[in-house]
Design an enzyme around this catalytic site. Structure first.
Site, PDB file in Angstrom:
ATOM      1  N   ALA A  33       0.834  -1.205   0.000  1.00 23.28           N
ATOM      2  CA  ALA A  33       0.000   0.000   0.000  1.00 23.28           C
ATOM      3  C   ALA A  33       0.871   1.260   0.000  1.00 23.28           C
ATOM      4  CB  ALA A  33      -0.924  -0.006   1.210  1.00 23.28           C
ATOM      5  N   TYR A  35       3.918   1.482  -1.122  1.00 22.75           N
ATOM      6  CA  TYR A  35       4.553   1.566  -2.439  1.00 22.75           C
ATOM      7  C   TYR A  35       3.574   2.173  -3.443  1.00 22.75           C
ATOM      8  CZ  TYR A  35       6.894   0.087  -6.742  1.00 22.75           C
ATOM      9  OH  TYR A  35       7.499   0.058  -7.977  1.00 22.75           O
ATOM     10  N   ASP A  36       2.318   1.688  -3.403  1.00 22.55           N
ATOM     11  CA  ASP A  36       1.292   2.192  -4.324  1.00 22.55           C
ATOM     12  C   ASP A  36       1.112   3.699  -4.198  1.00 22.55           C
ATOM     13  OD1 ASP A  36       0.817  -0.175  -5.457  1.00 22.55           O
ATOM     14  OD2 ASP A  36      -1.083  -0.597  -4.416  1.00 22.55           O
ATOM     15  N   SER A  81      31.530 -18.977 -25.916  1.00 19.87           N
ATOM     16  CA  SER A  81      30.802 -20.111 -25.342  1.00 19.87           C
ATOM     17  C   SER A  81      31.625 -20.645 -24.175  1.00 19.87           C
ATOM     18  CB  SER A  81      30.633 -21.215 -26.368  1.00 19.87           C
ATOM     19  OG  SER A  81      29.957 -20.736 -27.475  1.00 19.87           O
ATOM     20  N   LEU A  82      31.203 -21.759 -23.637  1.00 16.23           N
ATOM     21  CA  LEU A  82      31.981 -22.366 -22.561  1.00 16.23           C
ATOM     22  C   LEU A  82      32.321 -23.797 -22.937  1.00 16.23           C
ATOM     23  CD1 LEU A  82      29.975 -21.266 -19.385  1.00 16.23           C
ATOM     24  CD2 LEU A  82      32.235 -20.495 -20.074  1.00 16.23           C
ATOM     25  N   GLU A 112      29.353 -20.730  -9.989  1.00 19.81           N
ATOM     26  CA  GLU A 112      28.046 -20.093 -10.168  1.00 19.81           C
ATOM     27  C   GLU A 112      27.087 -21.107 -10.775  1.00 19.81           C
ATOM     28  OE1 GLU A 112      28.785 -16.883 -12.863  1.00 19.81           O
ATOM     29  OE2 GLU A 112      30.257 -15.949 -11.547  1.00 19.81           O
ATOM     30  N   LYS A 114      24.748 -22.545 -13.440  1.00 23.36           N
ATOM     31  CA  LYS A 114      24.628 -22.285 -14.878  1.00 23.36           C
ATOM     32  C   LYS A 114      23.141 -22.195 -15.200  1.00 23.36           C
ATOM     33  CE  LYS A 114      26.431 -23.745 -19.336  1.00 23.36           C
ATOM     34  NZ  LYS A 114      25.202 -23.603 -20.098  1.00 23.36           N
ATOM     35  N   ASP A 116      19.805 -21.878 -17.222  1.00 24.69           N
ATOM     36  CA  ASP A 116      19.368 -22.355 -18.533  1.00 24.69           C
ATOM     37  C   ASP A 116      18.341 -21.371 -19.087  1.00 24.69           C
ATOM     38  OD1 ASP A 116      19.203 -23.962 -20.686  1.00 24.69           O
ATOM     39  OD2 ASP A 116      18.021 -25.541 -19.727  1.00 24.69           O
ATOM     40  N   GLU A 171      21.823 -13.783 -17.907  1.00 26.11           N
ATOM     41  CA  GLU A 171      20.898 -14.755 -18.467  1.00 26.11           C
ATOM     42  C   GLU A 171      19.479 -14.348 -18.080  1.00 26.11           C
ATOM     43  OE1 GLU A 171      22.804 -16.994 -19.995  1.00 26.11           O
ATOM     44  OE2 GLU A 171      21.502 -18.705 -20.433  1.00 26.11           O
ATOM     45  N   TYR A 223      26.164 -12.128 -14.696  1.00 24.66           N
ATOM     46  CA  TYR A 223      27.308 -12.915 -14.247  1.00 24.66           C
ATOM     47  C   TYR A 223      28.650 -12.487 -14.836  1.00 24.66           C
ATOM     48  CZ  TYR A 223      25.686 -15.319 -18.482  1.00 24.66           C
ATOM     49  OH  TYR A 223      25.237 -15.604 -19.736  1.00 24.66           O
ATOM     50  N   LYS A 288      34.841 -20.462 -12.661  1.00 24.95           N
ATOM     51  CA  LYS A 288      35.690 -19.441 -13.268  1.00 24.95           C
ATOM     52  C   LYS A 288      36.929 -19.218 -12.407  1.00 24.95           C
ATOM     53  CE  LYS A 288      31.540 -17.197 -14.993  1.00 24.95           C
ATOM     54  NZ  LYS A 288      30.595 -16.081 -14.923  1.00 24.95           N
ATOM     55  N   LYS A 312      28.496 -29.792 -16.594  1.00 28.81           N
ATOM     56  CA  LYS A 312      27.110 -30.045 -16.987  1.00 28.81           C
ATOM     57  C   LYS A 312      26.506 -31.153 -16.138  1.00 28.81           C
ATOM     58  CE  LYS A 312      25.868 -28.689 -21.052  1.00 28.81           C
ATOM     59  NZ  LYS A 312      25.047 -27.654 -21.576  1.00 28.81           N
ATOM     60  N   CYS A 406       8.710 -48.471 -47.315  1.00 26.47           N
ATOM     61  CA  CYS A 406       8.715 -47.112 -46.786  1.00 26.47           C
ATOM     62  C   CYS A 406       7.276 -46.666 -46.517  1.00 26.47           C
ATOM     63  CB  CYS A 406       9.376 -46.184 -47.806  1.00 26.47           C
ATOM     64  SG  CYS A 406       9.193 -44.447 -47.407  1.00 26.47           S
ATOM     65  N   CYS A 409       6.439 -43.721 -49.272  1.00 29.85           N
ATOM     66  CA  CYS A 409       6.342 -43.908 -50.728  1.00 29.85           C
ATOM     67  C   CYS A 409       6.109 -45.365 -51.102  1.00 29.85           C
ATOM     68  CB  CYS A 409       7.606 -43.401 -51.413  1.00 29.85           C
ATOM     69  SG  CYS A 409       9.066 -44.413 -51.096  1.00 29.85           S
ATOM     70  N   CYS A 424      15.528 -45.937 -47.637  1.00 29.19           N
ATOM     71  CA  CYS A 424      14.475 -45.992 -48.638  1.00 29.19           C
ATOM     72  C   CYS A 424      15.156 -45.901 -49.996  1.00 29.19           C
ATOM     73  CB  CYS A 424      13.512 -44.819 -48.435  1.00 29.19           C
ATOM     74  SG  CYS A 424      12.399 -44.581 -49.832  1.00 29.19           S
ATOM     75  N   CYS A 430      10.638 -40.223 -53.140  1.00 27.82           N
ATOM     76  CA  CYS A 430       9.978 -40.465 -51.854  1.00 27.82           C
ATOM     77  C   CYS A 430       9.633 -39.115 -51.227  1.00 27.82           C
ATOM     78  CB  CYS A 430      10.888 -41.258 -50.919  1.00 27.82           C
ATOM     79  SG  CYS A 430      10.236 -41.337 -49.227  1.00 27.82           S
TER      80      CYS A 430
HETATM   81  S1  IVH Z   1      29.949 -17.009 -18.128  1.00 21.66           S
HETATM   82  C1  IVH Z   1      33.000 -16.276 -21.302  1.00 21.66           C
HETATM   83  N1  IVH Z   1      28.266 -17.671 -16.224  1.00 21.66           N
HETATM   84  O1  IVH Z   1      26.114 -20.498 -20.581  1.00 21.66           O
HETATM   85  C2  IVH Z   1      31.989 -17.061 -20.559  1.00 21.66           C
HETATM   86  N2  IVH Z   1      27.654 -18.154 -18.475  1.00 21.66           N
HETATM   87  O2  IVH Z   1      27.419 -22.418 -22.304  1.00 21.66           O
HETATM   88  C3  IVH Z   1      30.716 -16.329 -20.555  1.00 21.66           C
HETATM   89  N3  IVH Z   1      25.456 -19.198 -18.710  1.00 21.66           N
HETATM   90  O3  IVH Z   1      26.455 -18.352 -23.315  1.00 21.66           O
HETATM   91  C4  IVH Z   1      29.684 -17.046 -19.852  1.00 21.66           C
HETATM   92  N4  IVH Z   1      24.953 -19.225 -16.581  1.00 21.66           N
HETATM   93  O4  IVH Z   1      24.542 -17.924 -21.729  1.00 21.66           O
HETATM   94  C5  IVH Z   1      28.518 -17.670 -17.542  1.00 21.66           C
HETATM   95  N5  IVH Z   1      26.887 -18.163 -14.441  1.00 21.66           N
HETATM   96  C6  IVH Z   1      27.113 -18.159 -15.751  1.00 21.66           C
HETATM   97  C7  IVH Z   1      26.176 -18.669 -16.689  1.00 21.66           C
HETATM   98  C8  IVH Z   1      26.502 -18.661 -18.042  1.00 21.66           C
HETATM   99  C9  IVH Z   1      24.530 -19.521 -17.799  1.00 21.66           C
HETATM  100  C10 IVH Z   1      25.314 -19.437 -20.155  1.00 21.66           C
HETATM  101  C11 IVH Z   1      25.701 -18.281 -21.033  1.00 21.66           C
HETATM  102  C12 IVH Z   1      26.686 -18.826 -22.019  1.00 21.66           C
HETATM  103  C13 IVH Z   1      26.447 -20.290 -21.928  1.00 21.66           C
HETATM  104  C14 IVH Z   1      27.680 -21.062 -22.310  1.00 21.66           C
END
Ligand code: IVH
Length: 677
Positions: A33, A35-36, A81-82, A112, A114, A116, A171, A223, A288, A312, A406, A409, A424, A430
């Site tokens: 309230a 905040y409102d 990427s990782l 950290e 990861k 998704d 993310e 992150y 990291k 993973k 098949c 076909c 096939c 086909c």
């Molecule tokens: S660090 C240079 N930290 O995972 C590394 N990535 O498989 C930069 N992701 O493209 C990524 N949680 O989208 C980092 N705690 C986290 C993460 C994370 C999810 C994703 C991110 C990246 C992908 C790589």
């Protein structure tokens, strides 16, 4: 400042602080309230004084659709990427590489969750959210600013003493509750549901109308700081996370330092057990190296940093009933059995079909229709049937056998002696095979025909507009004019896509034709030597194998494909349809003036994007690398460069070039531009 203006600023500051405590820290300071009341006072004042409304006001999160949505955004620094690890042994191997490269152990790690979700990049200039973009190719993403502004956990203005430039990565994800709620609403509205929370998050962020994004329970964890200028100098990733948090950004509280790999492994073990109970989806742990100097020293490969690794989680498994085994016919004619399952929730998604790979696997696994079976799925990996769960006295149906005809076909399915795959035998007559073939042919990796996706291919085949592979090139306006859902714009788009495909380089055509073993690399080598289909057809297997980089397998496969009369006929028809079957004569050759040099580029150049920079360097025989080391010949510095690269180059005495000097280097070679060693 007028009284009203200062009251408005005061209200905004209070609301920002409360938003931060509510959405980011999950720890509200006042009741709804109160905040409102603040909110309503601000809205009223802004309505009375529209001239005082600013874009960073908390009231301005949800805006109207804008045209900049999804336009390309060049990232200030590429997103990597990782690399993955799936066992303690692979973590050990990763650490050993770190120690070997540093010549000593790293100064601690940080773990950290990861997340998704969907990787995004937020850029703040002088504390104000300037651009939000998707990851895209890693070099160039899509502008999603209007949509990300609607996330309450994305600050429009940073708290406290903001740096002049901050590019932060994170993310965006949908909570599991938010995901269930969204799918419930969609079911009610008779809309298709999302398969998993990540797809739902991605779909929600890629909305043309920000109000749709605003209606979805999206959140963010940040992150990484990609670029930081005009802020404190930080030594460790843990300090970066604390700093990001102090600016009001949402940092995952489960991130945790680990002095040694033993603690890392303990963290992983704990998360393995706990991650199912988190309110959002995670698919592993990111580990990291904590010291930023160590990170810099370790650098990155072309794909991934050496200072981080993703552990993973193993795929999830569930038991369900196998209702049926059916087959698909792919673009090469291969018959692939797949399982039709009693739907089961596994690995974050509902699964009703799973691959069985090939005939041999079905036999080895001995799964039979009616069995209870173990189904496995990890993240976005295709679900798979592991094997049956059998009771001792169980009655079972007879073992599965590959059908002899098949289903699409009615042609015979045969498995050549000594091969694992049944096919096939009706070739591209086909309809299933033709559909998959055409889909591959027109896809991004093939001829890249804009507007010709799976649905359109399927529609044209089903009503008989297309009956063979070259028919795409006889499509005209008349084939679409009376179709439901086809307007002037979509028709022109498709016909334009087909026209563009007629003029693709020859190597692309080779790849699109789906000749076994001939990928983009091989195709480029072949077309660098033979510049037309006629010349390739006239080349013997020995001629082809004599090309540097082309082995016997590719040469033989290419030769066999060319010798097949059906394929010769196909090429002739493509030619009749206007498809270019030869490359133009090469332009003046670029000399290898940069041979032996290795260049690092940081920041953006006005005249070239990263891809063209890389091409220009590689075409001249140089190496394009991502981090500065003792072996770097020069560092090219553009707008908003990475500070650590520049300082490292200065420390090592590496020559630093500006854009003009770099262009001169490309044009004239290193003489006079780079000092002698
Ligand atoms: S660090 C240079 N930290 O995972 C590394 N990535 O498989 C930069 N992701 O493209 C990524 N949680 O989208 C980092 N705690 C986290 C993460 C994370 C999810 C994703 C991110 C990246 C992908 C790589």
């Amino acid at each position: 400042m007028s009284d009203t203006a200062s009251r408005i600023e005061e209200l905004r500051a209070q609301i920002r602080r409360h938003d931060h405590h509510y959405y980011v820290l999950d720890n509200p300071l006042i009741d709804d309230a109160s905040y409102d009341r603040l909110w309503r006072e601000l809205v009223t004042l802004e309505e009375e004084h529209p001239e005082l409304v600013t874009l960073d006001s908390p009231t301005q999160r949800v805006g109207a659709p804008v045209s900049e949505l999804f336009s390309p955004v060049q990232h200030l620094r590429p997103l990597f990427s990782l690399d993955n690890a799936v066992s303690d042994a692979e973590l050990d191997a990763w650490e050993q590489k770190v120690v070997r490269m540093l010549g000593r152990p790293a100064e601690g790690y940080i773990c950290e969750p990861k997340i998704d979700g969907l990787a995004v990049v937020l850029t703040y200039r002088d504390g104000i959210l300037n651009v939000a973009a998707t990851r895209g190719s890693g070099e160039v993403g899509e502008d999603i600013t209007a949509n990300l502004r609607t996330l309450p956990s994305v600050p429009l203005r940073l708290l406290g003493d903001a740096p002049s430039l901050l590019e932060v990565r994170g993310e965006v994800y949908l909570t599991l509750d938010g995901f269930d709620e969204l799918n419930r609403r969609r079911r009610e509205a008779e809309l298709p549901t999302f398969a998993n929370a990540r797809n739902a998050a991605a779909g929600s962020v890629r909305q043309k109308d920000p109000t749709v994004t605003a209606s979805r329970a999206l959140e963010i964890w940040v992150y990484q700081a990609g670029v930081l200028e005009g802020g404190p100098s930080l030594q460790r990733h843990t300090e970066v996370l604390d700093y990001l948090q102090s600016l009001g950004l949402r940092v995952n509280p489960r991130s945790s330092s680990a002095p040694s790999l033993a603690e890392v492994k303990e963290y992983v073990k704990r998360m393995l057990d706990e991650h199912h109970r988190l309110p959002y989806q995670t698919d592993g742990v990111v580990i990291k190296v904590d010291s930023l100097a160590d990170q810099d020293e370790l650098g990155a490969t072309a794909r991934a940093p050496r200072w981080a690794v993703a552990y993973k989680f193993p795929p999830e498994e569930r038991v369900t009933t196998l209702r049926d085994i059916r087959i698909n016919i792919g673009r090469t004619g291969a018959a692939t059995p797949f399982a039709v399952l009693e739907p089961v929730f596994v690995g974050g998604a509902n699964v009703s079909m799973a691959t069985l790979h090939n005939e041999e696997q079905v036999r080895q696994k001995d799964v039979r229709v009616g069995d209870r079976v173990v189904v496995r799925r990890a993240g976005d990996v295709i679900p798979e049937v592991v094997g049956p769960v059998l009771a001792a006295d169980q009655e079972r149906s007879s073992p599965w056998e590959m059908p002899s005809d098949c289903p699409f076909c009615k042609g015979p399915i045969l498995r050549p002696e000594g091969e694992a795959v049944a096919r096939c035998t009706r070739g591209l007559t086909c309809p299933s095979r033709l559909r998959e073939w055409l889909f591959h042919f027109s896809s991004r990796g093939g001829m890249d025909i804009d507007g010709l996706g799976y649905k359109t291919v399927d529609m044209l085949l089903r009503d008989g507009t297309i009956t063979g592979p070259a028919d795409i090139f006889s499509l005209g306006r008349e084939h679409f004019e009376d179709r439901e859902g086809w307007r002037e714009k979509s028709i022109s788009n498709l016909l334009g896509g087909i026209e563009a495909a007629r003029h693709r380089p020859l190597w692309r055509l080779l790849v699109a034709l789906g000749i076994r073993h001939v990928g983009p690399g091989g195709a480029r080598l072949i077309t660098a030597r033979y510049r037309s289909m006629d010349q390739i057809a006239a080349a013997t297997e020995e001629d082809l194998a004599a090309i540097d980089g082309i082995g016997e397998t590719i040469a033989r496969s290419m030769r066999e494909w060319m010798a097949d009369p059906d394929n010769q006929d196909l090429i002739a028809k493509m030619g009749e349809g206007g498809v270019s079957l030869a490359d133009p004569e090469p332009e003046e050759k670029v000399l290898p003036t940069l041979a032996g040099l290795s260049l690092v580029v940081t920041g953006g150049l006005d005249s070239m994007n990263r891809e063209s920079i890389q091409q220009a360097i590689v075409a001249r025989g140089g190496r394009f690398v991502s981090s500065v080391s003792g072996k770097t010949s020069a560092l090219v510095v553009g707008a908003s460069p990475g500070v650590s690269k520049v300082t490292k180059a200065q420390r090592l005495g590496t020559p630093v070039l500006n854009e003009d000097q770099f262009l001169a280097l490309l044009e004239h070679g290193p003489e006079g531009i780079l000092a002698e060693e």
